[in-house]
Design a protein around this motif. Structure first.
Motif, PDB file in Angstrom:
ATOM      1  N   ASN A  31     -20.735  -6.629  17.620  1.00  0.00           N
ATOM      2  CA  ASN A  31     -19.586  -7.516  17.453  1.00  0.00           C
ATOM      3  C   ASN A  31     -18.780  -7.655  18.738  1.00  0.00           C
ATOM      4  OD1 ASN A  31     -18.612  -8.686  14.642  1.00  0.00           O
ATOM      5  ND2 ASN A  31     -19.900  -6.906  14.236  1.00  0.00           N
ATOM      6  N   LEU A  32     -18.958  -6.717  19.659  1.00  0.00           N
ATOM      7  CA  LEU A  32     -18.211  -6.780  20.917  1.00  0.00           C
ATOM      8  C   LEU A  32     -19.027  -7.384  22.051  1.00  0.00           C
ATOM      9  CD1 LEU A  32     -16.409  -3.307  20.887  1.00  0.00           C
ATOM     10  CD2 LEU A  32     -15.388  -5.549  20.477  1.00  0.00           C
ATOM     11  N   ARG A  33     -20.319  -7.635  21.805  1.00  0.00           N
ATOM     12  CA  ARG A  33     -21.157  -8.120  22.893  1.00  0.00           C
ATOM     13  C   ARG A  33     -20.674  -9.503  23.368  1.00  0.00           C
ATOM     14  NH1 ARG A  33     -23.886  -9.161  18.120  1.00  0.00           N
ATOM     15  NH2 ARG A  33     -25.115 -11.076  17.946  1.00  0.00           N
ATOM     16  N   GLY A  34     -20.624  -9.639  24.662  1.00  0.00           N
ATOM     17  CA  GLY A  34     -20.243 -10.918  25.248  1.00  0.00           C
ATOM     18  C   GLY A  34     -18.759 -11.195  25.245  1.00  0.00           C
ATOM     19  N   GLU A  35     -17.925 -10.259  24.757  1.00  0.00           N
ATOM     20  CA  GLU A  35     -16.497 -10.528  24.657  1.00  0.00           C
ATOM     21  C   GLU A  35     -15.768 -10.122  25.926  1.00  0.00           C
ATOM     22  OE1 GLU A  35     -14.252  -9.540  21.305  1.00  0.00           O
ATOM     23  OE2 GLU A  35     -15.775 -10.111  19.832  1.00  0.00           O
ATOM     24  N   ARG A 113      -9.328 -16.345  23.135  1.00  0.00           N
ATOM     25  CA  ARG A 113     -10.067 -15.331  22.393  1.00  0.00           C
ATOM     26  C   ARG A 113     -10.522 -15.864  21.032  1.00  0.00           C
ATOM     27  NH1 ARG A 113      -7.622  -9.613  20.154  1.00  0.00           N
ATOM     28  NH2 ARG A 113      -9.536  -8.399  20.250  1.00  0.00           N
ATOM     29  N   ALA A 114      -9.660 -16.615  20.377  1.00  0.00           N
ATOM     30  CA  ALA A 114     -10.025 -17.190  19.085  1.00  0.00           C
ATOM     31  C   ALA A 114     -11.118 -18.235  19.242  1.00  0.00           C
ATOM     32  CB  ALA A 114      -8.797 -17.808  18.420  1.00  0.00           C
ATOM     33  N   MET A 115     -10.988 -19.107  20.239  1.00  0.00           N
ATOM     34  CA  MET A 115     -11.966 -20.172  20.440  1.00  0.00           C
ATOM     35  C   MET A 115     -13.312 -19.623  20.897  1.00  0.00           C
ATOM     36  SD  MET A 115     -10.474 -23.115  19.749  1.00  0.00           S
ATOM     37  CE  MET A 115     -11.314 -24.404  20.669  1.00  0.00           C
ATOM     38  N   HIS A 116     -13.270 -18.689  21.820  1.00  0.00           N
ATOM     39  CA  HIS A 116     -14.503 -18.214  22.448  1.00  0.00           C
ATOM     40  C   HIS A 116     -15.154 -17.063  21.700  1.00  0.00           C
ATOM     41  CE1 HIS A 116     -17.314 -17.935  25.752  1.00  0.00           C
ATOM     42  NE2 HIS A 116     -17.061 -16.641  25.897  1.00  0.00           N
ATOM     43  N   ASN A 117     -14.330 -16.160  21.150  1.00  0.00           N
ATOM     44  CA  ASN A 117     -14.859 -14.952  20.518  1.00  0.00           C
ATOM     45  C   ASN A 117     -14.709 -14.919  19.009  1.00  0.00           C
ATOM     46  OD1 ASN A 117     -15.467 -13.931  23.074  1.00  0.00           O
ATOM     47  ND2 ASN A 117     -13.468 -12.950  23.279  1.00  0.00           N
ATOM     48  N   GLY A 118     -13.944 -15.849  18.442  1.00  0.00           N
ATOM     49  CA  GLY A 118     -13.775 -15.844  16.999  1.00  0.00           C
ATOM     50  C   GLY A 118     -12.911 -14.710  16.493  1.00  0.00           C
ATOM     51  N   ARG A 119     -11.890 -14.325  17.288  1.00  0.00           N
ATOM     52  CA  ARG A 119     -10.967 -13.271  16.888  1.00  0.00           C
ATOM     53  C   ARG A 119      -9.544 -13.784  16.920  1.00  0.00           C
ATOM     54  NH1 ARG A 119     -12.797  -7.963  16.720  1.00  0.00           N
ATOM     55  NH2 ARG A 119     -14.881  -7.640  17.597  1.00  0.00           N
ATOM     56  N   SER A 120      -8.747 -13.335  15.958  1.00  0.00           N
ATOM     57  CA  SER A 120      -7.341 -13.698  15.920  1.00  0.00           C
ATOM     58  C   SER A 120      -6.579 -12.882  16.963  1.00  0.00           C
ATOM     59  CB  SER A 120      -6.764 -13.437  14.530  1.00  0.00           C
ATOM     60  OG  SER A 120      -5.446 -13.923  14.437  1.00  0.00           O
ATOM     61  N   LYS A 121      -5.294 -13.164  17.093  1.00  0.00           N
ATOM     62  CA  LYS A 121      -4.452 -12.450  18.058  1.00  0.00           C
ATOM     63  C   LYS A 121      -4.485 -10.949  17.843  1.00  0.00           C
ATOM     64  CE  LYS A 121       0.365 -11.729  19.358  1.00  0.00           C
ATOM     65  NZ  LYS A 121       1.774 -12.018  19.011  1.00  0.00           N
ATOM     66  N   ASP A 122      -4.492 -10.531  16.576  1.00  0.00           N
ATOM     67  CA  ASP A 122      -4.453  -9.091  16.277  1.00  0.00           C
ATOM     68  C   ASP A 122      -5.838  -8.440  16.280  1.00  0.00           C
ATOM     69  OD1 ASP A 122      -5.560 -10.119  13.984  1.00  0.00           O
ATOM     70  OD2 ASP A 122      -3.922  -9.509  12.648  1.00  0.00           O
ATOM     71  N   GLY A 123      -6.865  -9.205  16.649  1.00  0.00           N
ATOM     72  CA  GLY A 123      -8.210  -8.647  16.726  1.00  0.00           C
ATOM     73  C   GLY A 123      -9.048  -8.843  15.493  1.00  0.00           C
ATOM     74  N   ARG A 124      -8.451  -9.346  14.411  1.00  0.00           N
ATOM     75  CA  ARG A 124      -9.228  -9.583  13.196  1.00  0.00           C
ATOM     76  C   ARG A 124     -10.316 -10.618  13.454  1.00  0.00           C
ATOM     77  NH1 ARG A 124      -7.090 -12.317   9.733  1.00  0.00           N
ATOM     78  NH2 ARG A 124      -5.229 -12.932  10.913  1.00  0.00           N
ATOM     79  N   PHE A 183     -23.822 -14.387  15.465  1.00  0.00           N
ATOM     80  CA  PHE A 183     -22.946 -14.960  16.482  1.00  0.00           C
ATOM     81  C   PHE A 183     -22.899 -14.112  17.745  1.00  0.00           C
ATOM     82  CE2 PHE A 183     -18.608 -15.061  18.390  1.00  0.00           C
ATOM     83  CZ  PHE A 183     -18.666 -16.357  18.914  1.00  0.00           C
ATOM     84  N   THR A 184     -23.028 -14.784  18.866  1.00  0.00           N
ATOM     85  CA  THR A 184     -22.812 -14.180  20.170  1.00  0.00           C
ATOM     86  C   THR A 184     -21.999 -15.160  21.005  1.00  0.00           C
ATOM     87  OG1 THR A 184     -24.956 -13.045  20.089  1.00  0.00           O
ATOM     88  CG2 THR A 184     -23.896 -13.232  22.237  1.00  0.00           C
ATOM     89  N   PRO A 185     -20.861 -14.742  21.563  1.00  0.00           N
ATOM     90  CA  PRO A 185     -20.101 -15.656  22.422  1.00  0.00           C
ATOM     91  C   PRO A 185     -20.984 -16.171  23.556  1.00  0.00           C
ATOM     92  CG  PRO A 185     -18.827 -13.690  21.938  1.00  0.00           C
ATOM     93  CD  PRO A 185     -20.206 -13.437  21.430  1.00  0.00           C
ATOM     94  N   THR A 186     -20.842 -17.444  23.859  1.00  0.00           N
ATOM     95  CA  THR A 186     -21.670 -18.041  24.900  1.00  0.00           C
ATOM     96  C   THR A 186     -20.851 -19.079  25.651  1.00  0.00           C
ATOM     97  OG1 THR A 186     -23.812 -19.098  25.329  1.00  0.00           O
ATOM     98  CG2 THR A 186     -22.578 -19.873  23.420  1.00  0.00           C
ATOM     99  N   SER A 187     -21.437 -19.680  26.635  1.00  0.00           N
ATOM    100  CA  SER A 187     -20.790 -20.742  27.403  1.00  0.00           C
ATOM    101  C   SER A 187     -21.755 -21.894  27.560  1.00  0.00           C
ATOM    102  CB  SER A 187     -20.365 -20.220  28.789  1.00  0.00           C
ATOM    103  OG  SER A 187     -19.437 -19.166  28.682  1.00  0.00           O
ATOM    104  N   PHE A 188     -21.222 -23.076  27.699  1.00  0.00           N
ATOM    105  CA  PHE A 188     -22.083 -24.229  27.918  1.00  0.00           C
ATOM    106  C   PHE A 188     -22.641 -24.173  29.334  1.00  0.00           C
ATOM    107  CE2 PHE A 188     -22.778 -28.543  29.501  1.00  0.00           C
ATOM    108  CZ  PHE A 188     -23.700 -28.990  28.565  1.00  0.00           C
ATOM    109  N   VAL A 189     -23.940 -24.321  29.434  1.00  0.00           N
ATOM    110  CA  VAL A 189     -24.606 -24.331  30.735  1.00  0.00           C
ATOM    111  C   VAL A 189     -25.279 -25.692  30.911  1.00  0.00           C
ATOM    112  CG1 VAL A 189     -26.365 -23.278  32.188  1.00  0.00           C
ATOM    113  CG2 VAL A 189     -25.003 -21.847  30.642  1.00  0.00           C
TER     114      VAL A 189
END
Length: 428
Positions: A31-35, A113-124, A183-189
């Motif tokens: 869950n932390l990979r790529g964050e 963080r929410a857009m890229h990693n799918g986490r709220s401000k508090d880490g949820r 899910f894995t955070p990624t970037s447009f290439v």
């Protein structure tokens, strides 16, 4: 003897605890990979510029953010809309700058963080009804522009509604398992082998446009199947089918003129077809507001999608019950022929032709059933401000009538799609 027995039990329990600890560690790691590292609690040095705010306004339209985060008659971006899923209802959150209920206490880094990693401000962990599996591809600059715009809208102290999900889908543990698998955070290439226009179109379609959320298939866990791309998918909770954008038998635009693809996205109608149902809302709220350059880029990308059209077969016409066809013909003559023509030819610029229509001949009849029962309405756009619409017939036609008339339409004038059964109509 007792010592040996208790020793064995302790050994087994110890092994189970160790296995659970290992599984938990793997789950956390996945869950932390790529964050990125946790953002600072505040970002006081960050300041929005007028150009950044305007850019964010445009990007919010491209992402159709208001479509989920604004209820009818409610304050813009104040959330509250219930998004029905097979696992329960997820409620869109308040995105206004209200400090208590919205994102007023968020920094630009929290928003990223929410857009890229799918986490709220508090880490949820956030539920993927918020399509961060697509939004993860947007750039930090575009995320900051969106944040700047949302901080500029009027604050609204509208409380966030708790989600209503069935157990165990209402737990962070279940969501962590889903994310680890899906899910894995990624970037447009950008693809260096493609022109800049194609890459811009790919960025919009795959990222902010999140087209795969509807036009992609999903697995049993509700995750979009990325490898299958925009191959079509049933929007189960809405009973609409988003047709494949890679199959010429469904909604591929590979053989369209690019200007007609732009017209469809901008006006909701084009010589090769028109939009209804959920896509009509997308055109109304989102794509009609995009620049011609961006619409053209999306057209270029969509036209170059890999072709998944099934091999043509020489199968004979589908067998149809004679009585059903006769009944359907009578209903068509009474209810449909005035607009769509005696031979399903339609009327150019007003009523679509049914003869040879891809929408009519698709293997699934779910969209046709929806249109006959609830009506079919194009969006009102600047290029087509007073569109023709089809009235609903659900109040005058029962399930047997709808099945009969659609069976007739799908088997007349050279059409050769499977018959529609009463069971089909009862499920919609």
């Amino acid at each position: 003897m007792r010592t040996t027995l208790w020793g064995r039990i302790a050994y087994i329990l110890g092994g189970l605890v160790a296995a659970l600890a290992l599984a938990a560690a793997v789950l956390v790691t996945m869950n932390l990979r790529g964050e990125d590292p946790l953002p600072d609690a505040a970002d006081t040095a960050w300041r929005a510029t007028p150009d950044q705010i305007e850019r964010g306004r445009y990007l919010a339209l491209a992402g159709n953010c208001a479509g989920c985060h604004t209820v009818r008659g409610g304050a813009p971006y104040a959330g509250g809309l219930g998004i029905t899923t097979p696992f329960g209802t997820v409620y869109a959150s308040n995105l206004t700058p209200d400090v208590q209920q919205g994102i007023g206490s968020w920094s630009a880094a929290h928003f990223w963080r929410a857009m890229h990693n799918g986490r709220s401000k508090d880490g949820r962990l956030l539920y993927p009804a918020f399509p961060y599996p697509s939004f993860t591809r947007i750039t930090r600059a575009d995320s900051d522009a969106l944040y700047a715009y949302l901080r500029s809208v009027p604050a609204a102290a509208v409380p966030n509604q708790p989600h209503r999900l069935r157990f165990p889908y209402d737990t962070q543990a279940a969501l962590a398992v889903w994310r680890a698998l899906s899910f894995t955070p990624t970037s447009f290439v950008a693809d260096p082998a493609q022109p800049a226009e194609w890459n811009r179109g790919a960025y919009l379609v795959e990222g902010l446009g999140h087209c795969i959320a509807c036009h992609g298939s999903r697995n049993v866990l509700g995750a979009t199947e990325e490898k299958r791309g925009l191959s079509g998918g049933l929007i189960a909770t809405e009973n609409w089918y988003a047709p494949s954008l890679t199959s010429k038998r469904e909604a591929s635009v590979a053989d369209w003129e690019a200007r007609h693809v732009v017209a469809l996205l901008k006006n909701g109608t084009a010589p090769g077809g028109s939009v209804m149902g959920p896509m009509a809302d997308v055109v109304y709220r989102s794509t009609q507001h995009l620049s011609d350059a961006d619409l053209g880029a999306m057209a270029v990308y969509l036209q170059k999608l890999p072709d998944s059209t099934p091999q043509a077969d020489a199968s004979p016409p589908a067998r149809r019950d004679t009585a059903t066809m006769e009944r359907g013909a009578r209903i068509y003559d009474q209810r449909c022929a005035y607009c769509h023509g005696d031979a399903g030819q339609g009327a150019s610029g007003a009523y679509p032709a049914l003869a040879g229509s891809r929408a009519v001949n698709m293997s699934t009849p779910v969209n046709l059933i929806q249109v006959v029962r609830h009506g079919g309405f194009l969006p009102s756009t600047s290029g087509n401000p007073r569109p023709y619409g089809m009235p609903p017939f659900g109040h005058v036609l029962d399930d047997n009538d709808i099945a009969a008339v659609l069976t007739y339409v799908r088997g007349a004038w050279g059409n050769n799609a499977p018959a529609v059964t009463t069971r089909d109509t009862m499920q919609r």
